[in-house]
Design an enzyme around this catalytic site. Structure first.
Site: not given
Ligand code: SAH
Length: 213
Positions: A61
Site C-alpha cells: 500500500s
Molecule cells: N498490508 C500489505 C498490503 C496488502 S495487499 C502490505 O503492507 O504490504 C492485500 C493482500 O491481501 C494481498 O497480499 C492478498 O493476497 C491478501 N488477501 C486477499 N484476500 C485475502 C483473504 N481472504 N485472506 C487473507 N489475505 C487475503
C-alpha cells in the site's frame, strides 16, 4: 546530510502533509524501512508515496494510506492486533512497534513466507504470520483489540466483526473492487457497532480461499 537521511526526511514530510500527524505512528514509520519490503524492479521507488507491485500480483500500500489507517486504529502497547492481508509485511511491521502482538494472515503462502523472512531480518519477534483465508479471522486467538483489513470486501466480514473485543476498533476498505472504495472505522460498543467513513481508497479485493502459491 546523507542521501538516505534526506530521503527519509522527504518520506516523513509527505506523510505529515497527507494528514499522518500521530507522533507514535510517525516514529514507527521512521524506524521501519519500506525499502526492506520492496524488491526487484521497483526497489528504487520504495520511498515514494505510491502503492507498488509485489509478488503474486498484489501491492504494497501507499505509505500515507498505511499511516492514516494505523492512526485510525489507535493501537496501544497492550493491544493484540489482527491484520488480514499480509502482502509485503510492511503494515504488520509498523503495527508490531505499536502493539503487544500482531497476527497477520494472507491467502498466498509465498507472501507469508517472504514477509516472515523480513520480520526475522529486522528482529521483529512479536508478529505471527499465517497462510489462510483471513475473512474467517483467527478464532483461536479471538477476541482482538484491533483488526485491520488491507484488502477490500463488499461489507465487513461477519467473523471479523464477531472477533472484535468490546470497545475494539476495526479499520477496513469496503466496496466493490473495480470502483472507489471507502475506508471505514468500526467501533464495537456494548450493544452494537459504530461506523465512521474516513476517506475514499483503492485496494486489491479480498478473495475467498487459500491461493495455489
Ligand atoms: N498490508 C500489505 C498490503 C496488502 S495487499 C502490505 O503492507 O504490504 C492485500 C493482500 O491481501 C494481498 O497480499 C492478498 O493476497 C491478501 N488477501 C486477499 N484476500 C485475502 C483473504 N481472504 N485472506 C487473507 N489475505 C487475503
Amino acid at each position: 546530510m546523507t542521501e538516505a537521511a534526506e530521503r527519509k526526511m522527504r518520506f516523513l514530510y509527505a506523510l505529515r502533509s497527507k494528514g499522518v500527524t500521530d507522533a507514535r505512528v510517525l516514529t514507527a514509520m521512521e524506524k521501519i524501512d519500506r525499502g526492506a519490503f520492496v524488491t526487484g524492479l521497483f526497489a528504487d521507488r520504495a520511498y515514494e508515496d505510491m502503492p507498488l507491485p509485489i509478488a503474486c500480483g498484489q501491492t504494497i500500500s501507499q505509505p500515507s494510506v498505511v499511516g492514516l489507517m494505523t492512526q485510525a486504529l489507535e493501537v496501544g502497547p497492550r493491544d493484540k492486533v489482527l491484520e488480514v492481508g499480509t502482502g509485503s509485511g510492511y503494515q504488520a511491521a509498523i503495527l508490531s512497534l505499536l502493539a503487544r502482538r500482531v497476527y497477520t494472515i494472507d491467502r498466498h503462502r509465498r507472501l507469508v513466507h517472504e514477509a516472515e523472512g523480513v520480520f526475522r531480518r529486522l528482529g521483529l519477534t512479536n508478529i505471527t504470520a499465517i497462510a489462510a483465508d483471513g475473512s474467517h479471522g483467527l478464532p483461536d486467538q479471538a477476541p482482538f483489540d484491533r483488526i485491520i483489513v488491507t484488502a477490500a470486501a463488499e461489507d465487513p466480514p461477519g467473523p471479523l466483526l464477531a472477533q472484535l473485543r468490546e470497545d475494539g476498533i476495526m479499520v477496513l476498505p469496503v466496496g466493490q473492487s473495480d470502483t472507489v472504495q471507502s475506508l471505514i472505522k468500526v467501533t464495537r460498543r456494548a450493544h452494537g457497532y459504530d461506523y465512521d467513513e474516513l476517506r475514499p481508497v483503492r485496494f486489491v479485493p479480498l478473495v475467498e480461499g487459500l491461493a495455489q502459491d
